[in-house]
Design a protein around this motif. Structure first.
Motif, PDB file in Angstrom:
ATOM      1  N   HIS A   1      42.191  36.933  35.758  1.00 49.61           N
ATOM      2  CA  HIS A   1      41.779  37.198  37.124  1.00 49.61           C
ATOM      3  C   HIS A   1      41.392  38.667  37.295  1.00 49.61           C
ATOM      4  N   PRO A   2      40.603  38.974  38.314  1.00 49.38           N
ATOM      5  CA  PRO A   2      40.198  40.372  38.524  1.00 49.38           C
ATOM      6  C   PRO A   2      41.343  41.204  39.086  1.00 49.38           C
ATOM      7  N   GLY A   3      41.444  42.425  38.616  1.00 51.17           N
ATOM      8  CA  GLY A   3      42.436  43.359  39.136  1.00 51.17           C
ATOM      9  C   GLY A   3      41.773  44.507  39.855  1.00 51.17           C
ATOM     10  N   GLY A   4      42.571  45.463  40.294  1.00 48.04           N
ATOM     11  CA  GLY A   4      42.042  46.643  40.961  1.00 48.04           C
ATOM     12  C   GLY A   4      41.612  47.682  39.942  1.00 48.04           C
ATOM     13  N   GLU A   5      41.458  48.899  40.386  1.00 49.86           N
ATOM     14  CA  GLU A   5      41.091  49.973  39.472  1.00 49.86           C
ATOM     15  C   GLU A   5      42.176  50.145  38.419  1.00 49.86           C
ATOM     16  N   ALA A   6      41.757  50.596  37.243  1.00 45.33           N
ATOM     17  CA  ALA A   6      42.682  50.683  36.112  1.00 45.33           C
ATOM     18  C   ALA A   6      43.899  51.539  36.435  1.00 45.33           C
ATOM     19  N   ARG A   7      43.675  52.697  37.048  1.00 44.01           N
ATOM     20  CA  ARG A   7      44.801  53.582  37.364  1.00 44.01           C
ATOM     21  C   ARG A   7      45.776  52.896  38.316  1.00 44.01           C
ATOM     22  N   GLU A   8      45.236  52.173  39.278  1.00 39.59           N
ATOM     23  CA  GLU A   8      46.080  51.462  40.241  1.00 39.59           C
ATOM     24  C   GLU A   8      46.881  50.351  39.572  1.00 39.59           C
ATOM     25  N   GLU A   9      46.237  49.583  38.676  1.00 34.32           N
ATOM     26  CA  GLU A   9      46.913  48.477  37.993  1.00 34.32           C
ATOM     27  C   GLU A   9      47.991  48.981  37.042  1.00 34.32           C
ATOM     28  N   VAL A  10      47.680  50.043  36.305  1.00 37.74           N
ATOM     29  CA  VAL A  10      48.660  50.587  35.367  1.00 37.74           C
ATOM     30  C   VAL A  10      49.866  51.137  36.122  1.00 37.74           C
ATOM     31  N   GLY A  11      49.609  51.838  37.237  1.00 39.45           N
ATOM     32  CA  GLY A  11      50.712  52.361  38.048  1.00 39.45           C
ATOM     33  C   GLY A  11      51.572  51.249  38.627  1.00 39.45           C
ATOM     34  N   ALA A  12      50.930  50.177  39.072  1.00 40.94           N
ATOM     35  CA  ALA A  12      51.687  49.052  39.638  1.00 40.94           C
ATOM     36  C   ALA A  12      52.553  48.391  38.572  1.00 40.94           C
TER      37      ALA A  12
ATOM     38  N   MET B   1      42.900  58.045  28.930  1.00 44.34           N
ATOM     39  CA  MET B   1      44.210  57.503  28.561  1.00 44.34           C
ATOM     40  C   MET B   1      44.517  56.231  29.334  1.00 44.34           C
ATOM     41  N   VAL B   2      44.011  56.118  30.571  1.00 44.93           N
ATOM     42  CA  VAL B   2      44.264  54.917  31.361  1.00 44.93           C
ATOM     43  C   VAL B   2      43.690  53.695  30.659  1.00 44.93           C
ATOM     44  N   HIS B   3      42.492  53.840  30.066  1.00 49.56           N
ATOM     45  CA  HIS B   3      41.886  52.708  29.349  1.00 49.56           C
ATOM     46  C   HIS B   3      42.771  52.259  28.194  1.00 49.56           C
ATOM     47  N   ALA B   4      43.480  53.207  27.579  1.00 47.97           N
ATOM     48  CA  ALA B   4      44.344  52.855  26.456  1.00 47.97           C
ATOM     49  C   ALA B   4      45.533  52.006  26.898  1.00 47.97           C
ATOM     50  N   LEU B   5      45.828  52.014  28.198  1.00 49.24           N
ATOM     51  CA  LEU B   5      46.962  51.248  28.716  1.00 49.24           C
ATOM     52  C   LEU B   5      46.531  49.946  29.387  1.00 49.24           C
ATOM     53  N   GLU B   6      45.224  49.685  29.438  1.00 46.13           N
ATOM     54  CA  GLU B   6      44.742  48.479  30.110  1.00 46.13           C
ATOM     55  C   GLU B   6      45.277  47.209  29.451  1.00 46.13           C
ATOM     56  N   HIS B   7      45.445  47.260  28.114  1.00 46.86           N
ATOM     57  CA  HIS B   7      45.903  46.048  27.430  1.00 46.86           C
ATOM     58  C   HIS B   7      47.285  45.627  27.903  1.00 46.86           C
ATOM     59  N   LEU B   8      48.097  46.591  28.348  1.00 46.04           N
ATOM     60  CA  LEU B   8      49.413  46.236  28.880  1.00 46.04           C
ATOM     61  C   LEU B   8      49.278  45.431  30.167  1.00 46.04           C
ATOM     62  N   VAL B   9      48.309  45.788  30.992  1.00 43.85           N
ATOM     63  CA  VAL B   9      48.088  45.058  32.246  1.00 43.85           C
ATOM     64  C   VAL B   9      47.672  43.622  31.953  1.00 43.85           C
ATOM     65  N   VAL B  10      46.745  43.440  31.002  1.00 41.01           N
ATOM     66  CA  VAL B  10      46.290  42.088  30.657  1.00 41.01           C
ATOM     67  C   VAL B  10      47.453  41.264  30.117  1.00 41.01           C
ATOM     68  N   ARG B  11      48.261  41.846  29.242  1.00 43.01           N
ATOM     69  CA  ARG B  11      49.387  41.117  28.654  1.00 43.01           C
ATOM     70  C   ARG B  11      50.414  40.712  29.688  1.00 43.01           C
ATOM     71  N   HIS B  12      50.729  41.611  30.614  1.00 46.22           N
ATOM     72  CA  HIS B  12      51.820  41.352  31.561  1.00 46.22           C
ATOM     73  C   HIS B  12      51.392  40.575  32.794  1.00 46.22           C
ATOM     74  N   THR B  13      50.158  40.714  33.218  1.00 49.46           N
ATOM     75  CA  THR B  13      49.752  40.159  34.520  1.00 49.46           C
ATOM     76  C   THR B  13      48.630  39.143  34.438  1.00 49.46           C
ATOM     77  N   ARG B  14      47.941  39.038  33.288  1.00 48.90           N
ATOM     78  CA  ARG B  14      46.761  38.184  33.153  1.00 48.90           C
ATOM     79  C   ARG B  14      45.669  38.623  34.134  1.00 48.90           C
ATOM     80  N   ARG B  15      45.672  39.897  34.490  1.00 52.13           N
ATOM     81  CA  ARG B  15      44.606  40.472  35.311  1.00 52.13           C
ATOM     82  C   ARG B  15      43.845  41.497  34.479  1.00 52.13           C
ATOM     83  N   LEU B  16      42.544  41.561  34.705  1.00 55.71           N
ATOM     84  CA  LEU B  16      41.705  42.528  34.009  1.00 55.71           C
ATOM     85  C   LEU B  16      41.364  43.658  34.970  1.00 55.71           C
ATOM     86  N   PRO B  17      41.847  44.882  34.695  1.00 54.89           N
ATOM     87  CA  PRO B  17      41.508  46.002  35.579  1.00 54.89           C
ATOM     88  C   PRO B  17      39.994  46.129  35.738  1.00 54.89           C
TER      89      PRO B  17
END
Length: 729
Positions: A162-173, A1-17
Motif C-alpha cells: 500500500h502507499p505510504g507517506g514521505e519516507a522521513r515521515e514513515e521511518v519516524g513513525a 540515509m532515509v532511503h537506506a531505511l525504507e526497506h524497514l518500513v516495507v518489511r514492518h508495515t507493507r507500505r511503500l514510502p
C-alpha cells in the motif's frame, strides 16, 4: 540515509514510502514493477500503482529495484533453492535403494574404495563418507531446467503493498511504534529499533513513553552515541544501557562480557546512577538482583575515579556486599516465611505491582482461609491500574488455563517456555485454585482490561484473525512473512503442503536436517519423513544436504489427504556444525499448492509463511498441523526450540519428548484477539464482519490478516505486523 531505511518500513508495515522525484509518465515502468512483484507473491495496490504511474520512469525503476530486493528477502526468494533429487517431488527413490546406490558408486571409485573398505572391516558404514551422498550432484540451473513453469492458481498468496507517506515521515513513525511498543521486541525487531534509534536520537516527536525496558536500553544507546541524554528511571536502566553499549544482552538473561568504554560513556552512566540514587535511595534495593553483572560493569566504569558522584559508588558497594540493601523480593519472602501472607501481598501491591501479578497464583495457593484469599484479591485489584496491559492479560491467560482441575489419573503436563523459545514439559503438581477465587480473579482482570480499551468506533473484522494469539511477548514470533504469535491457530487450505528450510554456514561445515513427524490422536508415532525415510504414504523428502558454504535447502512434500495421523510436526535438526543462532542465515517456511501446479521446488507465490530460525537448542519446532474432526487442517504456531544433543540429532531420537511437549501445549489455550473483541462488544462497541464489498464512508478500525483496499481515510488498520498496538497500555 532515509532511503537506506525504507526497506524497514516495507518489511514492518507493507507500505511503500512515497518516492521523491520529478513527475512524468511512469505507467509502463509501474506495470512492469507490478508484474515483477507478482512473481514473488506481492502486488501494488490500485492507489500505489496510480501514484507511481505519475512519476518519471527512472524514479519508478529505482524504487522497483529497492523494493523487489526487500520483498524477495521477506519471502525467502533472495537465495537459490536447489534440491538433492533433481526431479523432486517426482522420482524420489526408496531410502535403502538410494543408500545402496551411493555405496555402489563409492566402490566403483578408486579414490574412495580403500577408505570405504577399511571402515567396512571395522563394521561401520558412514553415509557422510560416500562421495555421492550429501552434496548437490547438479547445478541450480540444471535443476530449474527439469521443472515446468508454475501454473497460476487462485489460491496463490498475493500480499498487497500500500502507499505510504514521505519516507522521513514513515521511518519516524516506525521508530516511534517500535520504541513505544507495549511488548518486548524479538531480536530481529530489536536490531531494527537500534538502527532507527541511531538516526532519531534528537527527534522532537519521539515516543511519549518507552514502557519496555529492553527497548529503552536500545534507544538510550542511540541517544548516548548521538550526544543526547539517556532516559533513565531505575538503576537497572543504567545496567541495561551498559550492556547495550558493548552489544551485550539487554534482557540481562545472558552474561555480558564488558569491555573498555569511552570516558564520555562512563561519565554518562555514573552521572545517571548518582542522580537516581540521590533522588531515591530505595532504588538500591534493585541492585542485588543482578549483583554479579554490576560488579563486572563496575570494573569498567572505575567509580572510584569520580568522587563527586558518591551515590553511584553506593551501587557497587551493594553489589559487592559491603552495604546492605534488601531487595523487595527478599522482604516479601521474609514475610511469607513468617506466615504473613497479607503483608507480603500488600508490600508487593504498594511497591511492585507487576511482581504481585506474577506471584498471584502462588499467593492464592498458599492462602488457607477465606480472609487470606480476600486479602490477595484485594491487593491485586488495588494494584491493577498500575500494571501494564500486557501483564494484566498474561495473568488472565494464566487464570484461564487453571480452570481444568487435575483428575484422579496422571496429572496434566505443564509447559515452560523461556525468553529464547526453549521449551520443556513436566507434570503439573500444583494444587487447584478454588473455582470461586479463580472466577473472581478473572472477572476483575477483565474489568481492568475493559476499562483501558479505547473506543475504536465501528470495528470491522476479518474472522480469520480472531484465533490469532495476542502477542504478550514480541519474542513469541520471529521475523518473517505470514508469521503469527505462538499459540495462534490458522486454517490450512490446499492439497499439497510443502515444508522448506534453508541455511548458510558462517565458519564451520554445517548440516541441518528437515523432518516431519506424523502422530495419531493419542500422540503416538505413525511415521515420519526425513533423510532416513525419504518416501512414505504421506509424501517425499527432497534429499539430505550435508554442507552449506553457499547455502543449502531441503524440502518435504506432503499430500494432506494421504496423512494417516492427526498431527504433522515439521522440525529442523542440527546434525552437525553451527546452531540456528550461529549460522549466517537460517529460515523455515511452508507452501500450499494444488496438485496440478507443477513448478520448481521453491515458488515464492505459493509461500504462506517464512520465519527466521534464530534460537537456542539443536531442534526447532516452528509450528504443528492438526486435523480436526471434520477433516480440516489447521496450523498451530509454536516457535519453540528443544535442547537436543550436541550433534547427530534426528527425528527418531526426539519423538517421545516432542509428543509429551505437544500434549501439554494442546492442553492449554492462548488468549486471542477474540477475547479483546468480546470485551469491546460488552462495552458497546459496534462490530461487523468484513466482507470486502460494503465499504464504509467514515473512518473505522479494521482487524484482519491483511490490509484491505478501499478503507476511508483516517481508518486505523491492525494486522499481525502491528498487532501489539491492540493491547491496552
Amino acid at each position: 540515509m532515509v532511503h537506506a531505511l525504507e526497506h524497514l518500513v516495507v518489511r514492518h508495515t507493507r507500505r511503500l514510502p512515497s518516492p521523491t522525484g520529478p513527475s512524468g509518465d511512469g505507467a509502463a515502468a509501474a506495470r512492469r514493477f507490478d508484474a515483477a512483484l507478482m512473481t514473488a507473491g506481492f502486488k501494488l495496490s490500485g492507489e500505489l500503482l496510480e501514484r507511481l504511474s505519475g512519476l518519471a520512469e527512472p524514479t519508478v525503476v529505482e524504487t522497483a529495484v529497492r523494493t523487489l530486493a526487500t520483498v524477495r528477502e521477506l519471502v525467502g526468494d533472495h537465495v537459490r533453492h536447489n534440491v538433492y533429487f533433481v526431479d523432486f517431488p517426482a522420482n524420489v527413490p526408496d531410502t535403502l535403494d538410494f543408500w545402496t546406490e551411493c555405496f555402489a558408486r563409492a566402490v566403483g571409485e578408486r579414490d574412495a574404495r580403500a577408505g570405504l573398505l577399511r571402515r567396512l572391516r571395522a563394521g561401520v558404514l558412514d553415509l557422510l563418507s560416500l562421495p555421492a551422498y550429501g552434496r548437490y550432484p547438479h547445478t541450480y540451473e540444471e535443476m530449474v531446467a527439469r521443472h515446468d513453469e508454475l501454473i497460476a492458481s487462485a489460491g496463490d498468496r498475493l500480499t498487497v503493498l500500500h502507499p505510504g507517506g514521505e519516507a522521513r515521515e514513515e521511518v519516524g513513525a516506525l521508530y516511534r511504534a517500535l520504541a513505544g511498543s507495549t511488548t518486548p521486541l524479538g531480536a530481529e525487531h530489536l536490531g531494527d529499533l537500534a538502527l532507527l534509534a541511531e538516526h532519531h536520537a534528537h527527534d522532537p516527536d519521539g515516543p511519549e513513553e518507552i514502557p519496555v525496558r529492553e527497548n529503552r536500553a536500545v534507544v538510550n544507546r542511540g541517544r548516548l552515541r548521538a550526544g543526547a541524554a539517556p532516559l533513565l528511571d531505575t538503576v537497572t536502566d543504567v545496567l541495561r544501557l551498559g550492556c547495550a553499549l558493548v552489544d551485550g544482552d539487554v534482557t540481562l538473561h545472558e552474561p555480558t562480557r564488558f569491555r573498555a568504554l569511552p570516558r564520555r560513556h562512563r561519565r554518562a552512566l555514573l552521572a545517571g546512577l548518582d542522580a537516581l540514587v540521590a533522588a531515591s535511595p530505595g532504588k538500591l534495593a534493585d541492585v542485588s538482583a543482578h549483583g554479579e553483572t554490576w560488579k563486572r560493569l563496575g570494573e569498567r566504569l572505575h567509580p572510584h575515579e569520580y568522587p563527586h558522584w558518591p551515590h553511584a559508588a553506593e551501587v557497587f558497594a551493594v553489589a559487592r556486599g559491603e552495604r546492605r540493601a534488601p531487595s523487595l523480593d527478599g522482604r516479601a519472602e521474609a514475610l511469607l516465611a513468617r506466615g504473613d501472607l497479607t503483608g507480603a501481598a500488600d508490600l508487593l501491591a504498594s511497591h511492585a505491582p507487576g511482581r504481585l501479578f506474577r506471584a498471584a497464583d502462588r499467593l492464592l495457593r498458599t492462602a488457607e482461609e477465606e480472609a487470606e484469599w480476600e486479602a490477595v484479591l484485594a491487593a491485586v485489584e488495588r494494584a491493577a491500574p498500575r500494571v501494564s496491559g500486557r501483564v494484566v492479560l498474561s495473568l488472565r491467560e494464566h487464570v484461564h488455563n487453571r480452570a481444568d482441575l487435575p483428575g484422579a489419573g496422571t496429572p496434566p503436563r505443564r509447559v515452560f517456555v523461556n525468553r529464547e523459545g526453549r521449551a520443556w514439559a513436566t507434570a503439573d503438581t500444583r494444587p487447584p485454585l478454588p473455582e470461586a477465587v479463580r472466577e473472581r480473579l478473572a472477572g476483575l482482570l477483565d474489568a481492568e482490561t475493559r476499562r483501558r480499551l479505547p473506543d475504536p468506533g465501528l470495528l470491522l473484522i476479518d474472522p480469520q484473525i480472531l484465533d490469532v494469539a495476542l502477542p504478550l511477548s514480541g519474542r513469541a514470533a520471529p521475523a518473517g512473512l505470514g508469521v503469527l504469535p505462538r499459540g495462534s491457530v490458522s486454517p490450512v487450505e490446499g492439497e499439497l503442503l510443502r515444508f522448506f528450510t534453508y541455511w548458510r554456514e558462517e565458519r564451520h561445515t554445517t548440516d541441518h536436517d528437515l523432518s516431519a513427524l506424523v502422530l495419531d490422536g493419542e500422540y503416538a508415532t505413525v511415521t515420519w519423513l526425513s533423510y532416513t525415510a525419504l518416501s512414505e504414504v504421506e509424501g517425499v523428502h527432497s534429499g539430505d544436504v550435508t554442507e552449506a558454504p553457499d547455502g543449502a535447502s531441503e524440502f518435504i512434500d506432503l499430500r494432506l489427504g494421504a496423512v494417516r495421523g492427526t498431527f504433522v510436526v515439521p522440525q529442523v535438526h542440527v546434525y552437525a556444525g553451527e546452531g540456528f543462532d550461529e549460522t549466517a542465515e537460517c529460515f523455515f517456511g511452508f507452501m500450499l499448492r494444488d496438485t496440478a501446479q507443477e513448478g520448481r521446488p521453491f515458488e515464492p507465490r505459493t509461500v504462506r509463511t517464512k520465519s527466521d530460525l534464530r534460537g537456542p537448542g539443536r531442534v526447532a519446532l516452528p509450528l504443528a498441523f492438526r486435523r480436526d474432526e471434520d477433516g480440516r487442517w489447521h496450523a498451530h504456531w509454536l516457535h519453540l526450540y528443544l535442547r537436543g544433543k550436541p550433534s547427530a540429532n534426528q527425528v527418531e531420537d526426539h519423538r517421545v519428548s516432542i509428543a509429551v511437549l505437544l500434549r501439554g501445549l494442546f492442553g492449554r489455550k492462548s488468549l486471542t484477539v477474540r477475547h479483546l473483541v468480546s470485551l469491546m462488544e460488552e462495552s458497546g462497541t459496534p462490530v461487523a464482519p468484513w466482507d470486502g464489498r460494503s465499504v464504509p464512508r467514515t473512518p473505522v478500525t479494521y482487524l484482519g490478516l491483511e490490509r484491505p483496499e478501499g478503507l476511508p481515510p483516517g481508518s486505523r488498520v491492525i494486522t499481525p505486523e502491528n498487532l501489539r498496538d491492540l493491547l491496552p497500555a
